[in-house]
Scaffold this active site. Sequence first.
Site, PDB file in Angstrom:
ATOM      1  CG  ASN A 211      -0.188  -0.079   2.517  1.00  0.00           C
ATOM      2  OD1 ASN A 211       0.529   0.837   2.863  1.00  0.00           O
ATOM      3  ND2 ASN A 211      -0.319  -1.197   3.236  1.00  0.00           N
ATOM      4  CG  ASP A 280      -7.414  -4.934   6.358  1.00  0.00           C
ATOM      5  OD1 ASP A 280      -7.106  -4.885   7.562  1.00  0.00           O
ATOM      6  OD2 ASP A 280      -7.773  -3.931   5.702  1.00  0.00           O
ATOM      7  CE  LYS A 290       8.692 -13.088 -13.334  1.00  0.00           C
ATOM      8  NZ  LYS A 290       9.428 -12.645 -14.497  1.00  0.00           N
ATOM      9  CG  ASP A 308      -6.635  -5.695  14.337  1.00  0.00           C
ATOM     10  OD1 ASP A 308      -5.704  -5.102  14.916  1.00  0.00           O
ATOM     11  OD2 ASP A 308      -7.600  -5.098  13.821  1.00  0.00           O
ATOM     12  CB  ILE A 309      -0.676  -6.153  14.950  1.00  0.00           C
ATOM     13  CG1 ILE A 309      -0.260  -6.967  13.722  1.00  0.00           C
ATOM     14  CG2 ILE A 309       0.470  -6.045  15.943  1.00  0.00           C
ATOM     15  CD1 ILE A 309       0.760  -6.286  12.826  1.00  0.00           C
ATOM     16  CE  LYS A 342     -11.190   1.510  12.111  1.00  0.00           C
ATOM     17  NZ  LYS A 342     -10.393   1.635  10.900  1.00  0.00           N
ATOM     18  CE  LYS A 346      -8.593  -1.703  14.607  1.00  0.00           C
ATOM     19  NZ  LYS A 346      -7.675  -2.515  13.831  1.00  0.00           N
TER      20      LYS A 346
HETATM   21  O1  C5P Z   1      -9.068  -1.662  11.310  1.00  0.00           O
HETATM   22  P1  C5P Z   1      -8.110  -0.726  10.684  1.00  0.00           P
HETATM   23  O2  C5P Z   1      -7.138  -1.410   9.755  1.00  0.00           O
HETATM   24  O3  C5P Z   1      -8.705   0.487  10.080  1.00  0.00           O
HETATM   25  O4  C5P Z   1      -7.273  -0.191  11.928  1.00  0.00           O
HETATM   26  C1  C5P Z   1      -6.108   0.564  11.786  1.00  0.00           C
HETATM   27  C2  C5P Z   1      -5.274   0.409  13.035  1.00  0.00           C
HETATM   28  O5  C5P Z   1      -5.136  -0.967  13.347  1.00  0.00           O
HETATM   29  C3  C5P Z   1      -3.870   0.920  12.845  1.00  0.00           C
HETATM   30  O6  C5P Z   1      -3.390   1.346  14.104  1.00  0.00           O
HETATM   31  C4  C5P Z   1      -3.126  -0.310  12.365  1.00  0.00           C
HETATM   32  O7  C5P Z   1      -1.740  -0.224  12.636  1.00  0.00           O
HETATM   33  C5  C5P Z   1      -3.789  -1.403  13.151  1.00  0.00           C
HETATM   34  N1  C5P Z   1      -3.863  -2.707  12.491  1.00  0.00           N
HETATM   35  C6  C5P Z   1      -3.140  -3.768  12.973  1.00  0.00           C
HETATM   36  N2  C5P Z   1      -3.212  -5.008  12.370  1.00  0.00           N
HETATM   37  C7  C5P Z   1      -4.011  -5.198  11.309  1.00  0.00           C
HETATM   38  C8  C5P Z   1      -4.775  -4.133  10.799  1.00  0.00           C
HETATM   39  C9  C5P Z   1      -4.674  -2.907  11.398  1.00  0.00           C
HETATM   40  O8  C5P Z   1      -2.399  -3.586  13.948  1.00  0.00           O
HETATM   41  N3  C5P Z   1      -4.064  -6.402  10.757  1.00  0.00           N
END
Ligand code: C5P
Length: 405
Positions: A211, A280, A290, A308-309, A342, A346
């Site tokens: 990205n 995501d 390749k 989701d970290i 959000k 989270k």
């Molecule tokens: O849910 P979204 O992607 O919009 O959330 C963004 C926040 O979540 C950011 O702080 C991003 O670093 C974190 N994030 C994460 N792991 C993911 C997706 C988003 O830590 N897989």
Amino acid sequence: MDLKGKKIVLGLSGGVACYKAAELCRALAREGATVHVVMTEAASHFITAVTMQALSGNPVFTDQWDARVANNMAHIDLTRGADAVLIAPCSADFMRKLAHGVCDDLLSTLCLARPHLVPLLIAPAMNVEMWQNLATQRNAKQLRADGVRILGPAAGEQACGEVGLGRMLEPLDLLDELVASFQLKVLAGKRVLITAGPTFEAIDPVRGITNLSSGKMGYAIARAAREAGADVQLVSGPTALATPHGVRRTNVQSAQQMHDAVMAQLKGQHVFIGVAAVADWRVVNASDQKMKKQDGAIPTLEFAQNADILADVAATTSISGWPYCVGFAAESENLLDYGATKREKKGIPLLVGNIGHHTFGQDDNEIILFDESGHTVLPRADKLTLARQLISEIAKRLEQRSLLK
Ligand code: C5P
């Protein structure tokens, strides 16, 4: 212009690293500082006063008995109103003088005569054996005890051909250290873990999905946290950015690697800031070789959801209360509604929303902070300015938390 309005006395003692002092002087002036250069007699064997005058735009002082100084009190006048005295390079002999209060030339005398509130920073530069010599180490210990900030030295190849500790820090690192010395140490003693940049999800060994995140905001926050006195660990996706001085960095590519690196380093962290734009989804049918372009055949990619970290880190806080978690959101519309929702989804105490979605790669930004008591707008500014404001907002909230306990 991080040093706008600051008056800096730049002292040079004798050492080959004087050639780096020229670049340092230029960098200080470029950041808006008024620089007054004072050189020892030994320093003038390595670089001329003319060079330093041209770069600082001010007369250079080398002599205690300078006929240009009407009252003959340069050793007093130069530090009155000064914001800092920086000796770069600082030789082993000059460290000895400072440690023992010797004042037998203009530079050593002005260090002794400076008002006690004017900070003294030194950047040692010498041969590795000279640095490691017990006499020098004794002097370094004394100087630290006297409140002198010792910057470096760095390790590496030396002008004499030997290798080890004793190289003067690079000019831009010294500049960063000086700028940092003016920031409030609101995170002193705290450990901060930050993710930054994009992630890269492989399709095959040479292709992948990424990205537009440049990493600039995350790196600015890492720098600001270090300036505030924190011990900072950065977990970064692929970027072209230089690691901020004094920050430790782990490089990763995929979201899974970022997740693993964060979890491995989570223990003992006081603050976690998830700035990275994490993918995501990952490609589950990525190819080891390749992929070949075959007549008309179009590959089909299959995806799986990445962990989701931020949410996983936040889940660990229910046990110890640490780390304090901060997330970022880049919504293109209805940020006010989405931001608050959000944050709750989270399970984090603070969420930072980017206003507008064109922030990727830009040097400035405008953000909104969402916490349990509502939202606060931090108006448009460059990313380092915003990062410093964010760090002070985080520090305020940490302070409130410890008061509540
Ligand atoms: O849910 P979204 O992607 O919009 O959330 C963004 C926040 O979540 C950011 O702080 C991003 O670093 C974190 N994030 C994460 N792991 C993911 C997706 C988003 O830590 N897989």
